[in-house]
Design a protein around this motif. Sequence first.
Motif, mmCIF file in Angstrom:
data_model
loop_
_atom_site.group_PDB
_atom_site.id
_atom_site.type_symbol
_atom_site.label_atom_id
_atom_site.label_comp_id
_atom_site.label_asym_id
_atom_site.label_seq_id
_atom_site.Cartn_x
_atom_site.Cartn_y
_atom_site.Cartn_z
ATOM 1 N N ASP A 160 0.826 -1.194 -0.036
ATOM 2 C CA ASP A 160 0.005 -0.023 0.120
ATOM 3 C C ASP A 160 0.804 1.510 -0.036
ATOM 4 O O ASP A 160 0.177 2.281 -0.015
ATOM 5 C CB ASP A 160 -1.080 -0.033 1.011
ATOM 6 C CG ASP A 160 -0.240 -0.008 2.694
ATOM 7 O OD1 ASP A 160 1.136 -0.462 2.627
ATOM 8 O OD2 ASP A 160 -0.904 0.450 3.524
ATOM 9 N N GLN A 161 2.198 1.107 0.014
ATOM 10 C CA GLN A 161 3.197 2.267 -0.179
ATOM 11 C C GLN A 161 3.584 2.450 -1.727
ATOM 12 O O GLN A 161 3.921 1.361 -2.215
ATOM 13 C CB GLN A 161 4.407 2.122 0.664
ATOM 14 C CG GLN A 161 4.020 2.079 2.255
ATOM 15 C CD GLN A 161 5.326 1.879 3.024
ATOM 16 O OE1 GLN A 161 5.834 0.609 2.639
ATOM 17 N NE2 GLN A 161 5.662 2.772 3.730
ATOM 18 N N ALA A 162 3.484 3.722 -2.035
ATOM 19 C CA ALA A 162 3.885 4.010 -3.424
ATOM 20 C C ALA A 162 5.270 4.563 -3.593
ATOM 21 O O ALA A 162 5.610 5.652 -2.831
ATOM 22 C CB ALA A 162 3.035 5.001 -4.116
ATOM 23 N N VAL A 163 6.133 3.959 -4.433
ATOM 24 C CA VAL A 163 7.548 4.572 -4.303
ATOM 25 C C VAL A 163 7.413 5.311 -5.876
ATOM 26 O O VAL A 163 7.233 5.069 -6.710
ATOM 27 C CB VAL A 163 8.583 3.521 -4.658
ATOM 28 C CG1 VAL A 163 10.111 4.220 -4.945
ATOM 29 C CG2 VAL A 163 8.454 2.673 -3.369
ATOM 30 N N VAL A 164 7.935 6.532 -5.815
ATOM 31 C CA VAL A 164 7.890 7.609 -6.911
ATOM 32 C C VAL A 164 9.254 7.855 -6.912
ATOM 33 O O VAL A 164 10.175 8.306 -5.933
ATOM 34 C CB VAL A 164 7.203 8.844 -6.283
ATOM 35 C CG1 VAL A 164 7.411 9.872 -7.450
ATOM 36 C CG2 VAL A 164 5.754 8.443 -6.281
ATOM 37 N N LEU A 165 9.962 7.852 -8.403
ATOM 38 C CA LEU A 165 11.128 8.475 -8.681
ATOM 39 C C LEU A 165 10.892 9.918 -9.505
ATOM 40 O O LEU A 165 10.201 9.797 -10.476
ATOM 41 C CB LEU A 165 11.886 7.300 -9.650
ATOM 42 C CG LEU A 165 13.078 7.661 -10.081
ATOM 43 C CD1 LEU A 165 14.323 7.515 -9.232
ATOM 44 C CD2 LEU A 165 13.777 6.716 -11.347
ATOM 45 N N PRO A 166 11.587 10.998 -8.950
ATOM 46 C CA PRO A 166 11.193 12.090 -9.616
ATOM 47 C C PRO A 166 11.288 12.309 -11.046
ATOM 48 O O PRO A 166 10.761 13.041 -11.811
ATOM 49 C CB PRO A 166 12.176 13.118 -8.800
ATOM 50 C CG PRO A 166 12.264 12.644 -7.447
ATOM 51 C CD PRO A 166 12.070 10.933 -7.844
ATOM 52 N N ASN A 167 12.513 11.556 -11.722
ATOM 53 C CA ASN A 167 12.805 11.817 -13.132
ATOM 54 C C ASN A 167 12.885 10.133 -13.419
ATOM 55 O O ASN A 167 13.794 9.784 -12.874
ATOM 56 C CB ASN A 167 13.797 12.576 -13.161
ATOM 57 C CG ASN A 167 14.181 12.751 -14.641
ATOM 58 O OD1 ASN A 167 13.883 11.976 -15.527
ATOM 59 N ND2 ASN A 167 15.030 13.705 -15.040
ATOM 60 N N LEU A 168 12.096 9.755 -14.429
ATOM 61 C CA LEU A 168 12.222 8.407 -14.780
ATOM 62 C C LEU A 168 13.563 8.184 -15.498
ATOM 63 O O LEU A 168 13.849 6.851 -15.707
ATOM 64 C CB LEU A 168 11.292 8.057 -15.583
ATOM 65 C CG LEU A 168 9.484 7.933 -14.801
ATOM 66 C CD1 LEU A 168 8.539 7.606 -15.908
ATOM 67 C CD2 LEU A 168 9.603 6.987 -13.692
ATOM 68 N N ALA A 169 14.022 9.239 -16.261
ATOM 69 C CA ALA A 169 15.433 8.880 -17.037
ATOM 70 C C ALA A 169 16.720 8.954 -16.092
ATOM 71 O O ALA A 169 17.646 8.613 -16.453
ATOM 72 C CB ALA A 169 15.494 10.089 -17.757
ATOM 73 N N ALA A 170 16.513 8.860 -14.534
ATOM 74 C CA ALA A 170 17.294 8.802 -13.799
ATOM 75 C C ALA A 170 17.660 7.080 -13.711
ATOM 76 O O ALA A 170 17.283 6.357 -12.601
ATOM 77 C CB ALA A 170 17.231 9.255 -12.328
ATOM 78 N N GLY A 171 18.218 6.568 -14.784
ATOM 79 C CA GLY A 171 18.712 5.233 -14.577
ATOM 80 C C GLY A 171 20.087 5.029 -14.075
ATOM 81 O O GLY A 171 20.409 5.704 -13.125
ATOM 82 N N CYS A 172 20.852 3.960 -14.543
ATOM 83 C CA CYS A 172 22.290 3.680 -14.191
ATOM 84 C C CYS A 172 22.898 2.840 -15.315
ATOM 85 O O CYS A 172 22.564 1.808 -15.626
ATOM 86 C CB CYS A 172 22.301 2.770 -12.735
ATOM 87 S SG CYS A 172 23.921 2.043 -12.260
ATOM 88 N N SER A 173 24.026 3.427 -15.892
ATOM 89 C CA SER A 173 24.715 3.005 -16.949
ATOM 90 C C SER A 173 25.322 1.248 -16.431
ATOM 91 O O SER A 173 25.398 0.458 -17.460
ATOM 92 C CB SER A 173 25.858 3.613 -17.278
ATOM 93 O OG SER A 173 26.726 4.006 -16.611
ATOM 94 N N MET A 174 25.743 1.409 -15.323
ATOM 95 C CA MET A 174 26.346 -0.043 -14.779
ATOM 96 C C MET A 174 25.421 -1.012 -14.708
ATOM 97 O O MET A 174 25.308 -2.161 -15.233
ATOM 98 C CB MET A 174 27.115 0.181 -13.476
ATOM 99 C CG MET A 174 27.732 -1.008 -12.996
ATOM 100 S SD MET A 174 27.518 -1.257 -11.168
ATOM 101 C CE MET A 174 28.795 -0.255 -10.542
ATOM 102 N N ALA A 175 24.128 -0.582 -14.279
ATOM 103 C CA ALA A 175 23.022 -1.481 -14.083
ATOM 104 C C ALA A 175 22.343 -2.156 -15.361
ATOM 105 O O ALA A 175 22.245 -3.261 -15.496
ATOM 106 C CB ALA A 175 21.835 -1.040 -13.336
#
Length: 439
Positions: A160-175
């Motif tokens: 019931d908790q929502a996780v929000v990432l302010p900018n979806l383009a914040a990825g990770c090149s290593m990942a």
Amino acid sequence: MSSVNVTIQELTRTVDPGLRPAARGAGGAPSATASSTCTPDLAKSPWNFDGGSPAYGPGASMGDTAPADTPRQGGIPEEYRLATDAELDARIRAAKETLGDRLVVLGHFYQRDEVVQYADFVGDSFQLANAALTKPDAEYIVFCGVHFMAETADILSRGDQAVVLPNLAAGCSMADMADESSVEECWEQLMELYAEEDDDGRAPVIPVTYMNCSAALKAFVGRHGGIVCTSSNASTVLEWAFERGRRVLFFPDQHLGRNTAKAMGVPLEAMPMWNPRRPLGGNSAEALQEAQVILWHGFCSVHKRFTVGQIEGARAEYPGCRVIVHPECPMEVVDAADAAGSTDFIRKAVAAATEPTTFAIGTEVNMVNRLAAEYPQHTIFCLDPVICPCSTMYRIHPGYLAWVLEELVAGRIVNRITVDAVTAVDAKTALERMLAARP
């Protein structure tokens, strides 16, 4: 959780990492000018780079190739893009006050200060995911970090908790350097190669993934008897894996795997590299059969920038300086340093110094600046004289934070990060194994 209870009230300096040199302590440190940053595009707002072709944006990862399915951020209302710093500050603080205990904001050590000042907790990715669990009344977890971190928070949080990432383009090149299909193909080749080995009660290979990977890869290791590690517990996790298997497949960061295994006594010749674009990863069957740790061909573009020459230069200018680097740095850099450890290790090492000390630190510049501001009795500077922060962490901007928070106030959840139930179950299994593997 005391290691993550560092609030912005304890952090007193705001630094734009793209435009200024690493912060200096009492004795001063080598400086860099704006012209020596890795790209002048760092001065531009991140929305200048959103919506186009897949890319990580300016910063250390700007030369890395982003996969076609790299998340992209759509446009945000003009009012957030045109607002002044003071206007955004007022709006963010007002939204936080309105949401109260329904909200927790998490800020990674590497996040820019103009964003991290709003964080309720500051720490590394796993510390922050667990920090959210200390706020059981929070309906919304806003993660000012990168995509895999928000995924981990979703896996560990309540439904019931929502996780929000302010900018979806914040990825990770290593990942992104270890995708699910490539790892599955690697696994199939290894299983075929090791199929004829005698059964001594141990698995032929145990998969170990660094926290810096997608939820899909955490689920992969969960399904195949493997485990997740962080930079602070990698040796404990490798010991766990060696008790259960003859070898370890370690991904995505080759440097953390190599540095950790080498410190445990694994010879370099027993650590072949797996290149996913070549049959058997570019290795002979004999090399893989003799292997103890198979290293994936991945790396962090920030930590790859540090060199032995930088360490030699720091020692020449500051005799007796203490050099501490992150274990994602290349092996020769770790070997030349006085110590290597996780972000939390670095933070604690600085905090523990009782006499004024000169620290030359090899990790992301935002954290180095913050340490210099927090401990002005020391001289603290970044080993890399060219200021080049994490490209994807830099994609989080106060404008995006104000937008997602005001949407929550209005009853709308935007940029929600969710991990499907099947993936979450297997990924959580791998995370729980990590938690159970104690020194």
